[in-house]
Scaffold this active site. Structure first.
Site, PDB file in Angstrom:
ATOM      1  N   ARG A 367      -2.995  -7.558   7.320  1.00 36.05           N
ATOM      2  CA  ARG A 367      -2.608  -8.119   6.020  1.00 36.05           C
ATOM      3  C   ARG A 367      -2.327  -9.609   6.206  1.00 36.05           C
ATOM      4  NH1 ARG A 367      -1.891  -3.766   2.672  1.00 36.05           N
ATOM      5  NH2 ARG A 367      -0.938  -1.891   3.573  1.00 36.05           N
ATOM      6  N   ARG A 398      -4.718  -0.618   2.970  1.00 34.83           N
ATOM      7  CA  ARG A 398      -4.647  -0.180   1.577  1.00 34.83           C
ATOM      8  C   ARG A 398      -4.107  -1.266   0.650  1.00 34.83           C
ATOM      9  NH1 ARG A 398      -2.006   4.577   2.041  1.00 34.83           N
ATOM     10  NH2 ARG A 398      -3.837   5.906   1.870  1.00 34.83           N
ATOM     11  N   HIS A 428      -4.090  -1.408  13.245  1.00 34.69           N
ATOM     12  CA  HIS A 428      -2.818  -1.857  12.690  1.00 34.69           C
ATOM     13  C   HIS A 428      -2.065  -2.774  13.646  1.00 34.69           C
ATOM     14  CE1 HIS A 428       1.487  -1.116  11.336  1.00 34.69           C
ATOM     15  NE2 HIS A 428       0.914  -1.462  10.212  1.00 34.69           N
ATOM     16  N   TYR A 461      10.545 -10.601   5.996  1.00 40.07           N
ATOM     17  CA  TYR A 461      10.647  -9.403   6.826  1.00 40.07           C
ATOM     18  C   TYR A 461      11.246  -9.767   8.179  1.00 40.07           C
ATOM     19  CZ  TYR A 461       7.024  -7.326   3.725  1.00 40.07           C
ATOM     20  OH  TYR A 461       6.303  -6.860   2.661  1.00 40.07           O
ATOM     21  N   HIS A 585      11.674  -4.661   9.536  1.00 41.81           N
ATOM     22  CA  HIS A 585      10.302  -4.284   9.862  1.00 41.81           C
ATOM     23  C   HIS A 585      10.033  -4.235  11.370  1.00 41.81           C
ATOM     24  CE1 HIS A 585       5.779  -4.836   9.612  1.00 41.81           C
ATOM     25  NE2 HIS A 585       5.980  -3.930   8.680  1.00 41.81           N
TER      26      HIS A 585
END
Length: 690
Positions: A367, A398, A428, A461, A585
């Site tokens: 992302r 997503r 990821h 985060y 996070h």
């Protein structure tokens, strides 16, 4: 009785903890409004993905999960809690936040004087009318024409020239190109009045239907199933498959209808049109989609209604004016975001772009910060500068699929090598490697982290970042990247562990080692911080460790399917969840190992999807000063008594709010003390290190 909490119901408890911040009086007013918007945004994704999955599982008569609750009962539990939370959201809004905002001069209005009506009429005619497209609705209307999460105004109409009872039905889409809030002019001082777009359209709706009279109107929004699977049997066509998936998502079926409570007739018409039962209809006492209110939070002049400004500080492991390559060549760099700046990561990348001695840049992108991402832009510039750029762009991230497709396409056009993710797996992990020619030979510089390469979320985060040129780590990092971009079996690695192959076995081995230490009379201890715990194998290993006497302390922000504090099962396990101004996070794992402590950072939570169905990385912390810092972070988080919630045996959480230990406040104070100069000084870039 199951030894597991249900995953979906555990998530509902998480969102309730977020909502709790919206009603906490010590939280600044506009931050409370932001938390209301965040709970709505969280629910949007939850319904699109998890509720949709639950509905399909129920329809397919799938067996219950390890929590041993039928999908029918899970769905009922979700609906009950979601309706309760929806009502609580609007109670907080109407009872607490809106009256307080009005006192501060911020007001949302529906009644206007003559001058205001004249202004709104002008706005409507000049800026809104031509953008609106009313749509006739009848039994033949395809529900696929209704856009997911878009606002609509539904109206019933009577023909002005007839006495016929039969009423027409139409909808007016609220275009996303128009702003949601419109400010009225001429208000004195710091007072401001705002009108919602849907209310403005409602005022002049009859102008869209000449010859008809608007009888009733209601604002509504649909949430559709977005948990659609892409065919990954042939990864050579993954780009095309993802583009098709985005189209399919828009044509999926609705699972939630949010609507204001003005018209029962319209509500029943919409229920019939979308084939949604009463449980899926959420009647709201106020504006539909509270996320739209977040816009007001970013207006200037109301700093006193926000948290105090906290600028990320210069990382303590770096020196002002030091070249980033020189620094990383001499020592490992540990960074704690957002207390410490993300800028050194961008600086490493930007120096690599322009440095003539840099040979290659390899990176994973999951992302980014959107259409103007400095990370992606740097990769584009590097490729144009003739660097060998290899980017693994995860197209299956997503809701970021379209953005990632765009970046992947642009990178290819400038000559970068682009890998479109992997079939059956999401990539990821957070990985950046720069290869550079130096006097001593070719050297690798690696950044690994727990969070995304997104400079915007790096200020919101909490995450850990790690930069190193340590041979044992950079060599294995190179092996890892080659294994996911080429055709090779993953080689044996001693320091870096990768999901879905070696990470889970390593975690289980580390937990089981603590169990054996305790069984042999030692003091086993596990401390960890991550986002979610749902993997049954990890939970069972933790239960066994607890029974052996291992002291286990977990800080889990979101889902936790483990039941703590049960006699004979989990007596030695405590679970807290810290919800504050920053989104927790970080993924940090500590194992006492009989005094020979081991600590790891990772991109993965203890979820089955992370451990079995994603490409993730876990890596050790070597230096003693970094180990002490990691322990301090864990202990401070676990000892928070202002923003921490403690998980109870029944799945509910009890908030600790009687002390003064706010972990996030403390970390920022420490960053300020450790930083001698403000981060605005930046790194003094020298193009070519001496």
């Amino acid at each position: 009785m199951s030894n597991y909490f249900n995953r979906e119901l555990s998530w509902m408890e998480f969102n309730y903890r977020v909502l709790n911040e919206a009603k906490t009086e010590s939280v600044p007013l506009l931050e409370r409004l932001l938390f209301l918007g965040i709970t709505s945004t969280n629910f949007d994704e939850f319904f699109m993905v998890r509720v949709a999955t639950t509905i399909r599982a129920m329809r397919d008569n799938l067996k219950p999960s390890v929590a041993q609750i039928s999908y029918f009962d899970v769905l009922n539990g979700i609906n009950e809690k979601a309706h309760e939370m929806c009502k609580e959201q609007y109670r907080i809004l109407n009872r607490d936040i809106l009256p307080a905002l009005k006192k501060e001069g911020l007001e949302f209005v529906k009644e206007f004087d003559e001058a205001e009506l004249q202004y709104l009429n002008q706005v409507y005619e000049q800026e809104i009318f031509s953008v609106l497209t009313p749509l006739r609705v009848d039994t033949n209307k395809s529900i696929h024409n209704f856009v997911n999460l878009q606002m609509y105004l539904a109206v019933t109409l009577d023909k002005k020239s007839t006495e016929e009872v039969e009423r027409e039905f139409a909808v007016i889409p609220m275009p996303s190109s128009l702003k949601r809030l419109w400010e009225l002019p001429g208000v004195t001082g710091k007072k401001r009045k705002f009108v919602f777009l849907e209310d403005l359209v409602r005022m002049f709706a009859e102008r869209l239907f000449p010859g008809f009279r608007v009888v009733e109107s209601s604002c509504f929004r649909l949430t559709k199933d977005a948990d659609l699977a892409v065919d990954e049997d042939d990864d050579t066509n993954l780009l095309t498959a993802m583009e098709e998936l985005i189209v399919q998502r828009g044509q999926s079926f609705p699972i939630r209808l949010e609507i204001d409570t003005q018209s029962e007739d319209i509500r029943e018409r919409l229920k019939a049109l979308f084939q949604i039962n009463s449980a899926g209809v959420y009647m709201v006492d106020g504006p539909v989609n509270l996320k739209g209110l977040m816009e007001i939070c970013f207006r200037s002049g109301y700093d006193h209604l926000h948290y105090d400004t906290r600028k990320p500080k210069f990382p303590r492991d770096l020196k002002q004016g030091e070249n980033i390559f020189e620094a990383v060549s001499q020592r490992d760099i540990l960074m704690h975001h957002p207390y410490e700046s993300f800028d050194p990561v961008l600086e490493l990348l930007n120096q690599a772009v322009d440095d003539p001695d840099v040979l290659s840049i390899k990176m994973t992108l999951y992302r980014t910060s959107g259409s103007k991402s400095p990370v992606a832009d740097a990769l584009l510039r590097a490729a144009r500068n003739g660097k060998q750029v290899t980017a693994l762009v995860e197209l299956k991230a997503r809701f970021d699929e379209q953005q990632n497709i765009r970046w992947a396409t642009q990178l290819e056009k400038v000559g970068a090598t682009v890998i479109y993710g992997l079939a059956q797996l999401k990539v990821h992990c957070k990985f950046l490697m720069v290869t550079r020619r130096e006097k001593s030979g070719v050297r690798r510089y690696v950044h690994l982290g727990t969070g995304n390469y997104n400079e915007k979320t790096a200020t919101l985060y909490t995450d850990m970042g790690f930069m190193t040129s340590r041979d044992e780590l950079t060599y294995e990092a190179a092996l890892f990247f080659n294994s996911i971009t080429g055709y090779s079996d993953l080689p044996q690695m001693d320091y870096i562990f990768m999901a879905p192959t070696t990470m889970k076995p390593k975690f289980l081995q580390l937990v089981n080692r603590e169990t054996k230490i305790a069984e042999n009379g030692g003091k086993g201890a596990i401390r960890a911080q991550f986002n979610s715990l749902s993997d049954p194998d990890m939970i069972e290993a933790l239960y066994k460790a607890s029974q052996a006497g291992v002291k286990i302390s977990l800080n889990i922000r979101g889902i936790c399917m483990l039941k703590p504090g049960l006699e004979g099962l989990s007596d030695n396990i405590t679970v807290v969840s810290v919800i504050g101004r920053y989104l927790e996070h970080s993924r940090i794992y500590y194992f006492s190992n009989g005094g020979k402590e081991e600590m790891y950072l990772a991109s993965a939570d203890w979820m089955t999807r992370n451990l079995n169905r994603r490409v993730e990385l876990m890596f050790p912390v070597f230096e003693n000063k970094h180990k002490e810092r990691i322990k301090h972070i864990l202990d401070t988080m676990l000892g928070d008594n202002r923003k921490a919630h403690v998980l109870q045996q029944d799945g509910t959480y009890t908030k600790r709010n009687r002390g003064k230990n706010n972990a996030q406040d403390l970390f920022y104070k420490e960053a300020v003390e450790a930083s001698k100069e403000d981060i605005s000084e930046g790194l003094k870039v020298r193009r070519k290190p001496e």
